[in-house]
Enzyme design. Structure first.
Site, PDB file in Angstrom:
ATOM      1  CB  ILE A   1      -0.951   0.061   1.051  1.00  0.00           C
ATOM      2  CG1 ILE A   1      -0.450  -0.212   2.430  1.00  0.00           C
ATOM      3  CG2 ILE A   1      -1.949  -0.800   0.935  1.00  0.00           C
ATOM      4  CD1 ILE A   1      -1.121  -0.135   3.762  1.00  0.00           C
TER       5      ILE A   1
ATOM      6  N   GLY B   1       7.867   3.993   1.623  1.00  0.00           N
ATOM      7  CA  GLY B   1       8.518   5.355   2.162  1.00  0.00           C
ATOM      8  C   GLY B   1       9.930   5.390   2.287  1.00  0.00           C
ATOM      9  N   GLY B   2      10.371   6.270   2.910  1.00  0.00           N
ATOM     10  CA  GLY B   2      11.948   6.562   3.166  1.00  0.00           C
ATOM     11  C   GLY B   2      12.146   5.266   3.858  1.00  0.00           C
TER      12      GLY B   2
ATOM     13  N   GLY C   1      10.909   2.109   4.281  1.00  0.00           N
ATOM     14  CA  GLY C   1      10.804   0.668   3.532  1.00  0.00           C
ATOM     15  C   GLY C   1       9.316   0.690   2.864  1.00  0.00           C
TER      16      GLY C   1
ATOM     17  CB  VAL D   1       3.596   0.560   3.978  1.00  0.00           C
ATOM     18  CG1 VAL D   1       2.700   0.359   5.203  1.00  0.00           C
ATOM     19  CG2 VAL D   1       4.738   1.631   4.586  1.00  0.00           C
TER      20      VAL D   1
ATOM     21  CE  LYS E   1       7.123   2.763   7.020  1.00  0.00           C
ATOM     22  NZ  LYS E   1       7.012   4.033   7.525  1.00  0.00           N
TER      23      LYS E   1
ATOM     24  CG  ASP F   1      10.799  10.367   9.982  1.00  0.00           C
ATOM     25  OD1 ASP F   1      10.868  11.722   9.452  1.00  0.00           O
ATOM     26  OD2 ASP F   1      10.311   9.549   9.316  1.00  0.00           O
TER      27      ASP F   1
END
Lengths: 733, 188
Positions: free
Chosen positions: A91, A94-95, A97, A99, A115, A208
């Site tokens: 789905i 991201g930075g 890894g 998801v 994730k 983050d």
């Protein structure tokens, strides 16, 4: 002749090395077999290293047909299965890894987000770090926070995290699509701040925060933010390998990163680092761009990124908005449902200073919490002047009187005086013939300057220690804070809100563990410092003294207690607040008191008595009235008016407000008064009741921190003190 | 341990070295179908190709030349497995080109999470290294074809290639590591 590798030999070496599970045995085997053949050795090492990933690649389970057992490998186990989670679809990416939408199968069947961390990092440490924070993560329960549920390692050895599944849109995307105006955006942002604040109170820092970690869903037409990825940045940051080359790897997006996080990583990051990221998100949300230039990070070396992030200075949202390209500005205005001019004016009014305060490079100049940021936005929305506004004199003062100025100033002073002293000494050496007297006087001055310098330096160090301990405490790491503070002479510490927090937390922590000397050490330091710096006549100040009195007595430091109560009657003798008077009376009369103390308390006593005469019987005052009756009774007892004491204490115990701790103290005091009047049977009955209550409290509080019984811990300590006095009195008769 | 159908079948046919595919079809059909089923994950089976269809397709491709004679008892299976491999690769390419819209391309081994790689990704990855492997380690390449694309067990491969099971194990372990290494080299 044959330049290619000897396949037969390599095959054999690989197979035999694989059979040796112990790494040392394996190395010894290869040492022996490949002696003098470095190329061969290197090839085998490479093959060995590839084995795990190769197995994952070939693992046939992805194909395994249900029903018939696969002939070529382990049947039944599906590779799209990780632990008790079954991957359903990808789905997002991201930075960190990828998801996946996954299905948890035990203990309940539900859909979650899983994730998988991409970077090659030390999986064991990531998971250890996560385990360390798991408890605090589990305590985080907030409607605007997506819970992190689990962590583990995939077969190929990558760490993964399992989170509550949130089907939402990224913050900025959602606002733009809905064409939300600035006010609606700010309302949503305040909710985000509340969520972050909740986590901070539980000791969790996000590290983050960025729009893609804030998803928005709609519930009954209301936008609901959900902050995701809590605990992940920190867990992964801590697990960065130690050597510099690898440490260079960058976790998370530098776009929203605070300068101190870029510099030190997560080690010294605190809640204010999150405040910075919130400021960056706020700016993007309002002005459609970040408050500083963001180059293409991918082209830069980690060191360059680090230094850029540390050096950049934020522009105000209105500047950012005005410097948008015409197209971008039109689009941004359209998405905010407002004209460019009006929006720019809106930003200038309050938002510029609010965002800039959150984005200050020096974290001491930022809002000290997400809640403070949210409150300031709220003030602005309500039409009040936000605290960050430059016209606010408090802001200007705070900006100048920051914690760091003290040590800096101290150091400058010290250097000056030292230099002066040194010059004087040289001068004297050259003109040795001068009068001895003068020389001695001057030398004395030099010594003084030197001593002064040393004191200043020690104060600055103490201040630094307390600041660090306060950070530890805000993460719930009290033991580590205590370790830092151990051996520090507390009178070196300049009183501040930070030091009060540290003293109170450490004092109570020791008290809970029954280490009364240490508890008294911190709590009395707190009481002295707070009564000294805060001259207000309020129970906020006097409320800090009772725990100190209790701890001093429980530690057996009676001299300390005498000094302390002399200080109290001096400081609060003239109070005009009955609440303060009542607390001071109690604190001072836990032991029989000499006449001068009783006299000094006269004014407080009449204040409390007068208050008790005129008090209405309303519901809120029932509790206060009961406490007043207790202090009046205690005072009458100490004055030797035992009959009056018994009357007041009886009145107190009959109060509708039930508080076992107070009742216990009342009974112990009544036991003493009755004994003085010669009613031994009555006295025994009272004492027994007090001791039973104490016993019950000890049992209740034994294994748990919460007790059914009402009352503060120091009230119970005071009860024990009074009960011991009563029992000694009766033994003596 | 119960011998698989295939082993029995091989035993049964081992005395007649040359036989036509027509004769073999009914005999190996079930076994071929089982091999096909193994090649398809649950999710795949729902979609485009039923195992039976895969078998038919393999059979059709085998028989471009109608009266092919098999040289020895394993020739047929080797050819069958190679054909299956081709079908699987074609299919994976088609689907991944649909997915990625960037033409049929092999995914980068460093980019993907192997634990979550799709069967298509795996087929394409292994396939892309197999020809290179054949140059370096022909025996290993054959074991990979038989085991990965054909789904045969170590025992069956051992029997077919007339070596010990232990040797097959070693060949397989070495070939797997080699394939992975070759893929890493291809990435560079």
């Amino acid at each position: 002749m044959n330049n290619g590798p000897d396949i037969q030999l390599e095959r054999r070496l690989l197979a035999e090395a694989l059979e040796l599970e112990d790494a040392n045995a394996r190395n010894a085997y290869l040492d022996r077999m490949c002696a003098g053949r470095d190329t061969l050795r290197a090839r085998i090492e490479r093959l060995l290293a590839a084995t795990a990933r190769a197995d994952a690649l070939f693992s046939p389970t992805g194909y395994s047909a249900s029903g018939s057992a696969s002939a070529s490998g382990d049947p039944g186990e599906c590779l799209t299965q990780i632990g008790r989670y079954k991957l359903l679809e990808r789905i997002g990416e991201g930075g960190h890894g990828m998801v996946y939408l996954a299905e948890q199968q035990q203990p309940v069947k539900r859909q979650v987000a899983l994730k998988i961390i991409r970077l090659g990092m030390d999986t064991a440490r990531v998971i250890a770090r996560f385990e360390a924070e798991r408890q605090s993560l589990a305590m985080m329960e907030h409607p605007y926070i997506a819970q992190v549920l689990d962590a583990g390692a995939t077969e190929s050895g990558r760490p993964f995290f399992v989170m509550e599944l949130v089907r939402g849109e990224k913050l900025c995307q959602f606002c733009d699509r809905k064409r939300l105006g600035a006010r609606e955006r700010l309302e949503l942002f305040i909710k985000v701040c509340r969520a972050i604040q909740h986590a901070h109170q539980k000791g969790i820092i996000h590290c983050d925060i960025k729009p893609s970690n804030i998803l928005v869903t709609e519930l009954d037409g209301q936008p609901i933010p959900k902050v995701i990825d809590f605990g992940i940045a920190r867990a992964t940051d801590y697990a960065q390998p130690g050597n510099d080359a690898e440490r260079g790897m960058f976790i998370g997006s530098p776009d929203y990163m605070s300068p101190e996080y870029a510099r030190d990583g997560g080690t010294y990051a605190d809640t204010r680092s999150d405040v910075f990221s919130l400021g960056a998100v706020l700016c993007e949300l309002l002005a459609a761009a970040l408050p500083y230039e963001c180059p293409n990070w991918a082209n830069l070396e980690p060191e360059q990124i680090r230094s850029l992030v540390q050096r950049r200075v934020a522009s105000s949202p209105s500047e950012v908005f005005r410097s948008l390209e015409p197209d971008a500005m039109n689009r941004a205005s359209f998405c905010r449902n407002v004209s460019a001019l009006a929006h720019s004016r809106f930003l200038q009014r309050d938002m510029d200073c609010i965002a800039l305060k959150a984005l200050a490079t020096d974290r001491d100049l930022r809002y000290d919490s997400a809640a403070a940021l949210a409150d300031d936005i709220r003030r602005s929305l309500d039409g009040a002047v936000p605290s960050a506004h430059p016209s606010d004199s408090l802001y200007r003062m705070r900006k100048f009187v920051t914690r760091n100025r003290v040590p800096v100033l101290a150091a400058a002073l010290a250097v000056c005086s030292l230099t002066a002293g040194l010059c004087v000494a040289m001068h004297l050496y050259v003109r040795e013939q001068q009068a001895l007297k003068e020389q001695i006087a001057l030398r004395h001055e030099t010594d003084l300057a030197r001593a002064n310098e040393s004191l200043m330096r020690r104060r600055a160090e103490a201040g630094e220690l307390v600041a660090r301990a306060a950070v530890k405490i805000s993460y719930g790491k009290v033991a580590e804070a205590e370790e830092m503070m151990t051996g520090l002479s507390l009178d070196l510490v300049q009183p501040s809100l930070e030091s009060s927090l540290v003293f109170r937390s450490l004092g109570e922590w020791h008290a809970m563990a029954g280490r009364w000397d240490e508890a008294a050490h911190y709590l009395s330091a707190l009481a002295y410092s707070i009564t000294a710096i805060d001259e207000n006549d309020t129970n906020v100040v006097s409320g800090q003294v009772l725990p100190a009195a209790s701890a001093l007595l429980e530690s057996g430091d009676f001299d300390g207690y005498e000094r302390f109560r002399r200080h109290l009657v001096e400081r609060f003798g003239g109070t005009k607040q009955s609440l303060v008077a009542e607390q001071v009376i109690k604190s001072c009369l836990l032991r029989p008191a000499p006449a001068h103390i009783l006299t000094a308390l006269d004014a407080s006593f009449s204040l409390v008595s007068k208050e008790e005469m005129v008090s209405s019987g309303d519901y809120h005052s029932v509790e206060l009235s009961a406490w007043r009756a207790f202090s009046i009774g205690l005072m009458e007892h100490r004055r030797g008016n035992y009959k009056e004491a018994l009357d007041w204490l009886e009145k107190c115990s009959a109060s509708k407000d039930i508080n076992e701790a107070r009742l216990c103290g009342v009974r112990a005091t009544m036991a003493m008064a009755a004994a003085r009047l010669g009613n031994r049977a009555e006295a025994y009955a009272y004492l027994t009741e007090a001791e039973n209550l104490l016993q019950q409290f000890r049992l209740e509080a034994g294994g748990r921190t919460e007790s059914k019984l009402r009352g503060n811990w120091f009230d119970w300590v005071n009860d024990a003190v009074l009960a011991r006095e009563a029992s000694r009195m009766m033994d003596a008769r | 341990m119960e011998a698989s159908n295939l082993t029995l079948l091989l035993n049964a046919r081992s005395d007649s070295p040359a036989c036509s595919s027509d004769e073999l079809l009914p005999l190996v059909y079930d076994e071929l179908r089982r091999m096909a089923a193994e090649r398809m994950s649950d999710e795949l089976r729902e979609r485009t190709l039923q195992p039976t269809a895969l078998v038919h397709e393999a059979w059709l491709r085998l028989h471009r030349g109608r009266h092919q004679q098999w040289n020895d008892r394993f020739h047929f299976f080797r050819v069958a497995v190679r054909t299956m491999r081709r079908i699987l690769v074609d299919r994976a390419r088609q689907r991944s080109s649909l997915r990625h819209c960037e033409g049929a391309g092999r995914v980068n081994i460093a980019d993907i999470d192997l634990a979550a790689a799709t069967p298509d990704d795996r087929v394409l990855l292994v396939n892309s290294a197999l020809d290179e492997l054949r140059k370096l380690d022909p025996e290993g390449a054959r074991v990979v074809e038989l085991k990965f694309f054909g789904g045969f067990s170590n025992k069956e491969v051992a029997w077919m290639t007339k070596v010990s099971e232990r040797t097959v194990e070693r060949q397989w372990a070495y070939a797997k590591a080699m394939v992975y290494q070759l893929l890493e080299e291809l990435d560079r």
